[in-house]
Write a protein that holds these residues in place. Structure first.
Motif, mmCIF file in Angstrom:
data_model
loop_
_atom_site.group_PDB
_atom_site.id
_atom_site.type_symbol
_atom_site.label_atom_id
_atom_site.label_comp_id
_atom_site.label_asym_id
_atom_site.label_seq_id
_atom_site.Cartn_x
_atom_site.Cartn_y
_atom_site.Cartn_z
ATOM 1 N N ARG A 1 -5.513 -5.085 2.690
ATOM 2 C CA ARG A 1 -4.817 -5.645 3.848
ATOM 3 C C ARG A 1 -5.023 -4.756 5.061
ATOM 4 N N ALA A 2 -5.222 -5.388 6.220
ATOM 5 C CA ALA A 2 -5.215 -4.678 7.502
ATOM 6 C C ALA A 2 -3.829 -4.886 8.110
ATOM 7 N N LEU A 3 -3.129 -3.787 8.386
ATOM 8 C CA LEU A 3 -1.779 -3.884 8.942
ATOM 9 C C LEU A 3 -1.774 -3.848 10.466
ATOM 10 N N ALA A 4 -2.732 -3.126 11.043
ATOM 11 C CA ALA A 4 -2.798 -3.032 12.506
ATOM 12 C C ALA A 4 -4.162 -2.511 12.923
ATOM 13 N N GLU A 5 -4.610 -2.989 14.079
ATOM 14 C CA GLU A 5 -5.826 -2.459 14.698
ATOM 15 C C GLU A 5 -5.737 -2.711 16.191
ATOM 16 N N GLY A 6 -5.893 -1.649 16.954
ATOM 17 C CA GLY A 6 -5.847 -1.777 18.402
ATOM 18 C C GLY A 6 -5.161 -0.595 19.052
ATOM 19 N N THR A 7 -4.984 -0.695 20.340
ATOM 20 C CA THR A 7 -4.333 0.361 21.107
ATOM 21 C C THR A 7 -2.819 0.201 20.981
ATOM 22 N N VAL A 8 -2.163 1.292 20.603
ATOM 23 C CA VAL A 8 -0.726 1.294 20.369
ATOM 24 C C VAL A 8 -0.092 2.328 21.297
ATOM 25 N N PRO A 9 1.024 1.978 21.937
ATOM 26 C CA PRO A 9 1.670 2.932 22.835
ATOM 27 C C PRO A 9 2.336 4.080 22.086
ATOM 28 N N SER A 10 2.608 5.150 22.797
ATOM 29 C CA SER A 10 3.299 6.285 22.189
ATOM 30 C C SER A 10 4.693 5.873 21.745
ATOM 31 N N GLY A 11 5.244 6.655 20.823
ATOM 32 C CA GLY A 11 6.575 6.365 20.296
ATOM 33 C C GLY A 11 6.506 5.953 18.846
ATOM 34 N N VAL A 12 7.611 5.441 18.341
ATOM 35 C CA VAL A 12 7.702 5.030 16.938
ATOM 36 C C VAL A 12 7.355 3.550 16.825
ATOM 37 N N GLN A 13 6.444 3.242 15.912
ATOM 38 C CA GLN A 13 6.035 1.862 15.636
ATOM 39 C C GLN A 13 6.291 1.604 14.153
ATOM 40 N N LEU A 14 6.788 0.431 13.816
ATOM 41 C CA LEU A 14 7.058 0.078 12.429
ATOM 42 C C LEU A 14 6.151 -1.067 12.004
ATOM 43 N N PHE A 15 5.555 -0.938 10.824
ATOM 44 C CA PHE A 15 4.684 -1.962 10.262
ATOM 45 C C PHE A 15 5.165 -2.255 8.851
ATOM 46 N N SER A 16 4.996 -3.502 8.413
ATOM 47 C CA SER A 16 5.413 -3.893 7.066
ATOM 48 C C SER A 16 4.278 -4.603 6.344
ATOM 49 N N TRP A 17 4.289 -4.468 5.035
ATOM 50 C CA TRP A 17 3.330 -5.144 4.166
ATOM 51 C C TRP A 17 4.116 -5.818 3.062
ATOM 52 N N LEU A 18 3.894 -7.110 2.904
ATOM 53 C CA LEU A 18 4.509 -7.875 1.829
ATOM 54 C C LEU A 18 3.453 -8.093 0.754
ATOM 55 N N PRO A 19 3.461 -7.293 -0.304
ATOM 56 C CA PRO A 19 2.415 -7.380 -1.330
ATOM 57 C C PRO A 19 2.676 -8.488 -2.349
ATOM 58 N N ASN A 20 2.862 -9.715 -1.864
ATOM 59 C CA ASN A 20 3.242 -10.844 -2.721
ATOM 60 C C ASN A 20 2.260 -11.101 -3.856
ATOM 61 N N ASN A 21 0.982 -11.176 -3.570
ATOM 62 C CA ASN A 21 -0.026 -11.499 -4.586
ATOM 63 C C ASN A 21 -0.792 -10.264 -5.029
ATOM 64 N N THR A 22 -0.144 -9.116 -4.977
ATOM 65 C CA THR A 22 -0.780 -7.852 -5.313
ATOM 66 C C THR A 22 -0.198 -7.343 -6.627
ATOM 67 N N THR A 23 -1.053 -6.812 -7.480
ATOM 68 C CA THR A 23 -0.602 -6.349 -8.793
ATOM 69 C C THR A 23 0.030 -4.961 -8.714
ATOM 70 N N THR A 24 0.778 -4.630 -9.735
ATOM 71 C CA THR A 24 1.361 -3.303 -9.874
ATOM 72 C C THR A 24 0.243 -2.269 -9.914
ATOM 73 N N GLY A 25 0.464 -1.133 -9.271
ATOM 74 C CA GLY A 25 -0.541 -0.079 -9.315
ATOM 75 C C GLY A 25 -0.470 0.855 -8.127
ATOM 76 N N LEU A 26 -1.479 1.688 -8.049
ATOM 77 C CA LEU A 26 -1.600 2.686 -6.989
ATOM 78 C C LEU A 26 -2.452 2.126 -5.861
ATOM 79 N N TYR A 27 -1.978 2.294 -4.633
ATOM 80 C CA TYR A 27 -2.696 1.854 -3.434
ATOM 81 C C TYR A 27 -2.686 3.004 -2.435
ATOM 82 N N PHE A 28 -3.503 2.871 -1.412
ATOM 83 C CA PHE A 28 -3.595 3.905 -0.392
ATOM 84 C C PHE A 28 -3.464 3.284 0.984
#
Length: 105
Positions: A60-87
């Motif tokens: 999954r790509a969560l974000a790509e582009g120019t982001v302003p300074s400060g705190v940004q929050l991103f979420s991933w809903l791994p609905n069709n993703t299996t149990t395991g280790l991800y990076f």
């Protein structure tokens, strides 16, 4: 002691600040239904935020582009993703840091 050549970028999972301009945290750990990434940028920057499996395939790509300074929050809903280790891989202006996340379903 670490040896590296000039102009090389050293990164590791333990680093808390990415090249002096960003840091990010992943929670909850382990995750079940949702993964949150809190990114703090000290200056406006071009970022790529992606999730990879253990085989190195982009899930999954969560974000790509120019982001302003400060705190940004991103979420991933791994609905069709299996149990395991991800990076979760963050690239900020060409410097990369990767952190693990475990999914438990």
């Amino acid at each position: 002691m670490f040896n590296y050549e000039p102009n090389e970028t050293a990164t590791s999972i333990e680093d808390t600040v990415l090249d002096g301009i960003a840091s990010f945290d992943i929670y909850p750990y382990p995750a079940q239904d949702q993964v949150h990434v809190a990114l703090q940028l000290l200056q406006t920057a071009y970022i790529q935020l992606e999730v990879f499996d253990v085989l190195g395939q982009r899930v999954r790509a969560l974000a790509e582009g120019t982001v302003p300074s400060g705190v940004q929050l991103f979420s991933w809903l791994p609905n069709n993703t299996t149990t395991g280790l991800y990076f979760v891989r963050l690239s900020v202006d060409g410097t990369v840091q990767t952190k693990p996340i475990v999914l438990v379903k």
